[in-house]
Design an enzyme around this catalytic site. Sequence first.
Site, short mmCIF file in Angstrom:
data_model
loop_
_atom_site.label_atom_id
_atom_site.label_comp_id
_atom_site.label_asym_id
_atom_site.label_seq_id
_atom_site.Cartn_x
_atom_site.Cartn_y
_atom_site.Cartn_z
N TYR A 282 -10.35 38.41 -105.37
CA TYR A 282 -11.72 38.67 -104.94
C TYR A 282 -12.22 39.97 -105.55
O TYR A 282 -11.75 41.06 -105.21
CB TYR A 282 -11.81 38.75 -103.41
CG TYR A 282 -11.43 37.48 -102.68
CD1 TYR A 282 -11.37 36.25 -103.32
CD2 TYR A 282 -11.11 37.50 -101.32
CE1 TYR A 282 -11.02 35.09 -102.65
CE2 TYR A 282 -10.77 36.35 -100.64
CZ TYR A 282 -10.71 35.15 -101.31
OH TYR A 282 -10.36 33.99 -100.63
N PHE B 30 -23.55 25.95 -94.38
CA PHE B 30 -24.39 24.77 -94.19
C PHE B 30 -24.50 24.39 -92.72
O PHE B 30 -25.58 24.03 -92.22
CB PHE B 30 -23.83 23.58 -94.99
CG PHE B 30 -24.77 22.40 -95.05
CD1 PHE B 30 -25.60 22.21 -96.14
CD2 PHE B 30 -24.82 21.48 -94.01
CE1 PHE B 30 -26.48 21.13 -96.18
CE2 PHE B 30 -25.69 20.40 -94.05
CZ PHE B 30 -26.51 20.22 -95.14
#
Length: 327
Positions: free
Chosen positions: A55, A206
Amino acid sequence: MKSRKLRTLEVSSIGYGSMGLSQGYGSVPERKESIELLHNTYDLGCTFFDTAEAYAMGANEELLGEALAGFRNEVSIASKFWIQDSIENYSAEKLMGVIRNKIEGSLKRLKTDHIELYYQHRVNKDIPVEDIAWCMGELIREGKILGWGQSQATEEEIRKAHAVTPITAIQSEYSIMARQFEKNVIPTCGELGIGFVAFSPLANGFLSGQVNADTSFTGIDARRVITRFQKDNILANQPLLDLLLGFATTKEATPAQISLAWMLHKNDFIVPIPGSRNLKRIRENIESSDIVLTEDEFKQIETALATIQVHGDRKDEDLAKLRTLKD
């Protein structure tokens, strides 16, 4: 915050995925803001923080190391190593050297002498999982890690590796929209006493219900290439959001909280690690651990889900396309 066990490792029932503080969803917060957010997440009861060497090329580990230093002994850190290529003149000893360099780098960036949970970020098909498991056993014996795991592994890979060095947890994508591991992997975890850590438990946001067909994403934002965020799929997935909203209204909760409560109800060895850069959303996620679905409510959701087709998904090969996109 309630707690759960990943094999023998006790963690908060809702963890925190920190990747988004450094990459993946467009512009990132200022460092000071991110550290404050991590402190607030801990204050809300979260004791399980997830990162990886990959990351932002280690910057996310450095961020966590700085932020968690003041209460390091009160939290569990999970990180990951990634060996993408085959190893020239391969041997188990050479593999151990590669992994040792990786763990030492992560420990330095995290400002700690051990990591509670160390995952193989993706299973490398050129390296026997048994050899990886042997290396993890060595690191456990040395006290550099307390446990280990795999990410996105198959049932066969789990069983082979677990036979060499018992696995603490499997970390893979899992949500109401991504249930591919329910058939084999999650039951295998239950059978073998392995924890299951769910990344993207809200389907990259979502399932928060905050995205609509007019929502646009720019820059280095993974949602530009995740197919569930294509306009046609957003519209086609409305029945799923309607289902969650209906239960959210009944339970005085949010769609995201119902999604996480559903997951927590499934098995007591599952721990979701949603990530957010918004303190309100983080609080919302953590408070989902207090929402208890009755068995009847859970069955109603399961029955309804069986009739709803999910459109779009999240694939590593799609995420790779993000590097080629222009603003």
